[in-house]
Design an enzyme around this catalytic site. Structure first.
Site, mmCIF file in Angstrom:
data_model
loop_
_atom_site.group_PDB
_atom_site.id
_atom_site.type_symbol
_atom_site.label_atom_id
_atom_site.label_comp_id
_atom_site.label_asym_id
_atom_site.label_seq_id
_atom_site.Cartn_x
_atom_site.Cartn_y
_atom_site.Cartn_z
ATOM 1 N N GLY A 375 0.466 -10.057 69.736
ATOM 2 C CA GLY A 375 1.600 -9.185 69.457
ATOM 3 C C GLY A 375 2.869 -9.977 69.698
ATOM 4 O O GLY A 375 3.091 -11.022 69.092
ATOM 5 N N HIS A 398 -1.902 -12.691 61.230
ATOM 6 C CA HIS A 398 -1.943 -13.698 62.311
ATOM 7 C C HIS A 398 -1.044 -13.288 63.466
ATOM 8 O O HIS A 398 -0.862 -14.047 64.412
ATOM 9 C CB HIS A 398 -1.585 -15.081 61.783
#
Length: 478
Positions: A375, A398
């Site tokens: 994140g 990604h």
């Protein structure tokens, strides 16, 4: 101990000419052949001046006794018509379309009109880049696009999981911050004495000219991380699925997570072969950064070898980062998870035909394939298992993906906002600027919701102590 400065080569090379803006392909090969056959008595500077004269006015040399083949090759390349794009784009899957900026969609539309394109997909973290958008996945026929791979070749995620109680992090925050400062280097800093690694013995470092020139710098940067969004962080990881690939019982652990790539080695390989591709493969202006190299050509084969070397080098850097930190912790990891993006793979399409799959800022997510989707520095990341979704070309995002450009983040956000955000998440930060503030990124939970058909979550990582780049110039430090 100071290294002896290498003596400059007196023989004109392709790198010399490319640095001067000389066109690659047939003109480059012809120029070197003529110089090394007919003008060996001239000094290197005089050779360069002669070739620059031909390049500046090739029409004046097209009847010259020895320079005519070079003039004709330059003129032919200048007159070459751009390769036409297909009039209509192929359809492709888009995940989380409502959160993707128009620039990224336009770039993907253009990529889907290339004559070499087989299929494509756009991940929910996508945003505009160069050539292929970040978050773009493109399968091609027997051709590789250097800017479809990206500048930071083989950039990857790596996680080490330790059998340490998670309370260790809160009790030892200052110690861990020092550990990170002592054992990691970012941006333009390097270790004074890099650890050796077998990657430096690879034959590509002696067999490929552009790679040979980069070897010393690659050794100097071993075990270091880049700038931008690259990081090394300590956090806690919760394993939800006991049937995982690394035999860990469900529960909470301490983990180290790193994100970085192939440093200047990958960037220079990308820049060099992109120029070669653009000379070899003229495209319309809007598609010029999608120039490709046919894998049957010498340049295509060289790039493929150099790309794989850069990917393995990026992995070696991560391994050294984790080895240094594990040694400082005095613990061996129970498990290691690693995956890369910014790469091209030889895979099979639905019909069983081989294609070259470019994942520029996208995670491999074939059926059963493990990966990590981070994140931000203040939000969770996820250990995932791929579901092998054909429409996504076996791929996933990604990361969270930017919602603000770096420039916009600097103009819009404040240090106070970022500090408040980090404090709320219980995160200590070493380094980083406003362009990496959590608010500059999309909501990772929404991104994961968009790709529930692409991956299943096996574990959740919560960052606690994060280090990113804070150095402004190149220095050596112990």
């Amino acid at each position: 101990m100071k290294k002896k400065k290498k003596k400059a080569s007196t023989k004109l090379s392709s790198q010399d000419l490319l640095a001067l803006g000389f066109p690659s392909g047939k003109p480059l090969g012809t120029a070197l052949n003529i110089i090394h056959t007919h003008y060996t008595e001239l000094g290197k500077n005089h050779q360069i001046e002669l070739l620059q004269d031909v390049l500046a006015a090739p029409d004046q040399y097209h009847m010259h006794a020895t320079l005519a083949p070079l003039a004709q090759a330059i003129l032919a390349q200048q007159e070459a018509e751009p390769i036409a794009l297909k009039p209509d784009k192929q359809q492709y899957a888009i995940y989380g379309a409502e959160g993707i900026e128009e620039g990224a969609l336009n770039q993907m539309d253009i990529a889907m009109r290339l004559p070499i394109t087989d299929s494509g997909a756009l991940m929910p973290d996508a945003h505009q880049g160069y050539g292929l958008p970040v978050g773009g996945v493109l399968a091609t026929h027997h051709a590789v696009i250097p800017y479809g791979v990206g500048v930071d070749i083989g950039c990857r995620m790596s996680m080490s999981i330790f059998d340490i109680h998670t309370g260790y992090l809160d009790k030892n925050r200052e110690k861990i911050i020092k550990m990170l400062k002592d054992n990691t280097r970012f941006g333009n800093t390097a270790f004074k004495r890099p650890m050796d690694h077998e990657i430096m013995e690879r034959p590509e470092f002696s067999e490929i000219p552009i790679v040979r020139e980069l070897k010393d710098r690659a050794f100097q940067q071993l075990g270091t991380s880049g700038g931008g969004n690259h990081f090394v962080e300590f956090g806690t990881v919760e394993i939800h699925d006991a049937n995982n690939d690394f035999d860990l019982p469900s529960g909470k652990y301490v983990a180290i997570l790193s994100h970085s790539g192939s440093r200047r080695l990958g960037a220079n390989i990308a820049g060099y072969y992109t120029k070669v591709a653009m000379d070899y493969c003229p495209l319309p202006q809007e598609a010029k950064h999608l120039a490709w190299l046919d894998l049957d050509t010498e340049a295509g084969q060289e790039y493929w070898l150099a790309m794989n070397l850069a990917g393995d080098y990026a992995s070696a850097c991560h391994h050294q980062i984790h080895e240094r930190l594990a040694a400082s912790l005095g613990e061996a990891p129970m498990a290691r998870i690693e995956n890369h993006h910014n790469f091209a793979w030889k895979e099979k399409d639905a019909s069983g035909k081989e294609v070259i799959v470019h994942r520029k800022g996208a995670t491999p997510a074939g059926k059963g394939v493990m990966g990590i989707i981070p994140g931000t520095m203040a939000t969770p990341g996820f250990i995932v298992r791929g579901k092998g979704e054909a429409a996504a070309i076996n791929s996933a995002s990604h990361g969270a993906g930017r919602v603000m450009s770096r420039t916009q983040a600097f103009k819009t956000l404040s240090e106070a906002q970022m500090r408040k955000n980090l404090q709320k998440a219980g995160v200590d930060l070493v380094g980083a600027a406003l362009d990496e503030a959590p608010m500059a990124y999309k909501d990772i939970h929404q991104v994961m919701a968009y790709q529930r058909d692409l991956v299943e979550v096996v574990g959740t990582f919560y960052p606690k102590i994060v280090r990113m780049n804070e150095d402004k110039k190149y220095v050596e430090v112990d």
